[in-house]
Write an enzyme that holds these catalytic residues in place. Structure first.
Site, mmCIF file in Angstrom:
data_model
loop_
_atom_site.group_PDB
_atom_site.id
_atom_site.type_symbol
_atom_site.label_atom_id
_atom_site.label_comp_id
_atom_site.label_asym_id
_atom_site.label_seq_id
_atom_site.Cartn_x
_atom_site.Cartn_y
_atom_site.Cartn_z
ATOM 1 N N PRO A 1 0.792 -1.220 0.000
ATOM 2 C CA PRO A 1 0.000 0.000 0.000
ATOM 3 C C PRO A 1 0.831 1.281 0.000
ATOM 4 O O PRO A 1 1.895 1.345 0.624
ATOM 5 C CB PRO A 1 -0.810 -0.101 1.297
ATOM 6 C CG PRO A 1 -0.059 -1.060 2.142
ATOM 7 C CD PRO A 1 0.586 -2.026 1.199
ATOM 8 N N ASN A 2 0.297 2.254 -0.716
ATOM 9 C CA ASN A 2 0.855 3.621 -0.800
ATOM 10 C C ASN A 2 2.137 3.715 -1.615
ATOM 11 O O ASN A 2 2.639 4.813 -1.843
ATOM 12 C CB ASN A 2 1.078 4.224 0.603
ATOM 13 C CG ASN A 2 -0.221 4.369 1.362
ATOM 14 O OD1 ASN A 2 -1.179 4.920 0.814
ATOM 15 N ND2 ASN A 2 -0.293 3.855 2.569
ATOM 16 N N ARG B 1 4.932 11.037 -2.599
ATOM 17 C CA ARG B 1 4.754 10.702 -1.192
ATOM 18 C C ARG B 1 6.032 10.943 -0.377
ATOM 19 O O ARG B 1 7.051 10.284 -0.613
ATOM 20 C CB ARG B 1 4.394 9.217 -1.119
ATOM 21 C CG ARG B 1 4.251 8.688 0.258
ATOM 22 C CD ARG B 1 4.180 7.167 0.256
ATOM 23 N NE ARG B 1 4.027 6.699 1.608
ATOM 24 C CZ ARG B 1 4.249 5.462 2.013
ATOM 25 N NH1 ARG B 1 4.619 4.541 1.133
ATOM 26 N NH2 ARG B 1 4.104 5.129 3.271
ATOM 27 N N TYR C 1 11.203 8.850 1.049
ATOM 28 C CA TYR C 1 11.144 7.769 0.056
ATOM 29 C C TYR C 1 11.819 8.105 -1.269
ATOM 30 O O TYR C 1 11.869 7.275 -2.171
ATOM 31 C CB TYR C 1 9.681 7.373 -0.192
ATOM 32 C CG TYR C 1 9.014 6.821 1.049
ATOM 33 C CD1 TYR C 1 9.469 5.635 1.622
ATOM 34 C CD2 TYR C 1 7.957 7.486 1.669
ATOM 35 C CE1 TYR C 1 8.879 5.121 2.771
ATOM 36 C CE2 TYR C 1 7.364 6.986 2.819
ATOM 37 C CZ TYR C 1 7.830 5.799 3.360
ATOM 38 O OH TYR C 1 7.257 5.295 4.500
ATOM 39 N N ASN D 1 7.996 -5.610 -0.748
ATOM 40 C CA ASN D 1 7.902 -4.420 0.096
ATOM 41 C C ASN D 1 6.423 -4.271 0.419
ATOM 42 O O ASN D 1 5.644 -3.770 -0.396
ATOM 43 C CB ASN D 1 8.430 -3.163 -0.610
ATOM 44 C CG ASN D 1 8.378 -1.946 0.307
ATOM 45 O OD1 ASN D 1 7.777 -1.995 1.385
ATOM 46 N ND2 ASN D 1 8.991 -0.851 -0.119
ATOM 47 N N ALA E 1 3.152 -0.589 4.911
ATOM 48 C CA ALA E 1 2.737 -0.618 6.323
ATOM 49 C C ALA E 1 2.226 -1.988 6.757
ATOM 50 O O ALA E 1 2.206 -2.292 7.959
ATOM 51 C CB ALA E 1 1.682 0.452 6.570
ATOM 52 N N GLU F 1 12.812 -9.279 1.979
ATOM 53 C CA GLU F 1 11.990 -8.133 2.410
ATOM 54 C C GLU F 1 12.760 -6.844 2.102
ATOM 55 O O GLU F 1 13.940 -6.739 2.445
ATOM 56 C CB GLU F 1 11.749 -8.264 3.926
ATOM 57 C CG GLU F 1 11.031 -7.082 4.544
ATOM 58 C CD GLU F 1 10.880 -7.244 6.064
ATOM 59 O OE1 GLU F 1 11.034 -8.370 6.596
ATOM 60 O OE2 GLU F 1 10.623 -6.208 6.715
ATOM 61 N N HIS G 1 12.713 -2.455 2.104
ATOM 62 C CA HIS G 1 12.119 -1.160 2.436
ATOM 63 C C HIS G 1 13.002 -0.069 1.865
ATOM 64 O O HIS G 1 14.228 -0.123 2.021
ATOM 65 C CB HIS G 1 12.001 -0.984 3.957
ATOM 66 C CG HIS G 1 11.174 -2.047 4.581
ATOM 67 N ND1 HIS G 1 9.807 -2.058 4.494
ATOM 68 C CD2 HIS G 1 11.519 -3.179 5.237
ATOM 69 C CE1 HIS G 1 9.334 -3.138 5.087
ATOM 70 N NE2 HIS G 1 10.362 -3.841 5.536
ATOM 71 N N ARG H 1 13.240 5.072 12.287
ATOM 72 C CA ARG H 1 12.003 5.849 12.219
ATOM 73 C C ARG H 1 11.170 5.593 13.486
ATOM 74 O O ARG H 1 11.725 5.237 14.511
ATOM 75 C CB ARG H 1 11.268 5.476 10.928
ATOM 76 C CG ARG H 1 12.099 5.803 9.675
ATOM 77 C CD ARG H 1 11.354 5.523 8.394
ATOM 78 N NE ARG H 1 10.145 6.338 8.298
ATOM 79 C CZ ARG H 1 9.174 6.084 7.407
ATOM 80 N NH1 ARG H 1 9.279 5.074 6.558
ATOM 81 N NH2 ARG H 1 8.093 6.860 7.380
#
Ligand code: DQA
Length: 149
Positions: free
Chosen positions: A9-10, A17, A22, A74, A77, A98, A100, A107
């Site tokens: 998502p996103n 964004r 990012y 990825n 969230a 995985e 990111h 963070r």
């Protein structure tokens, strides 16, 4: 070798964004870079993005019948919330890395928890687009060494 790349998502909002976190590449630009690296490695890359947890789960469930050898994920969230995506990966026994874009360890505290890291081959976090390319190389090497391809 066939590798599936799933964006959660996103991530369709990349470019607009939170660029300070990012970066300024769009998802399309990122996918093109990864596809180019895949072509150099002779890897067939299948790319999928969804904002919906159920669609991501259905996609993961379909990977064996699609002949995928491995997965780069990825999950956005959902990384920090989704036992259901974890269970889908375990159900298909799919080797995966995985990824990111940001460094989730520097963070907010809630981002430090991942439901996938302990079942992944490895995790790349904070290297931006290069992280996907590293993941692709590492996954391909892992599949070769394991004799899965
Ligand atoms: C992300 C990190 C997640 O915490 C966040 O929710 C995302 C993107 C990353 O690529 O840095 O959507 O997975």
């Amino acid at each position: 070798m066939k590798i599936s790349l799933i964006h959660g998502p996103n991530l369709n909002m990349l470019g607009k964004r939170e660029p300070s976190i990012y970066g300024s590449f769009t998802l399309d630009e990122i996918n093109k870079k990864i596809a180019y690296r895949a072509s150099l490695l002779n890897i067939e890359l299948d790319v999928f993005q969804s904002n919906s947890e159920g669609d991501i789960i259905s996609k993961i469930q379909s990977l064996p019948e699609r002949g995928a050898d491995g997965l780069i994920l990825n999950a956005g969230a959902y990384t920090h919330t989704s036992i259901a995506i974890r269970d889908a990966i375990l159900a298909v026994s799919m080797p995966f890395v995985e990824v990111h874009l940001s460094n989730i360890y520097k963070r907010e505290g809630f981002r430090k928890q991942s439901y996938f890291s302990d079942i992944a081959i490895g995790v790349v976090s904070g290297l931006g687009v290069l992280g996907y390319e590293c993941a692709l190389e590492a996954l391909a090497e892992h599949l070769r060494v394991q004799g899965r391809v």
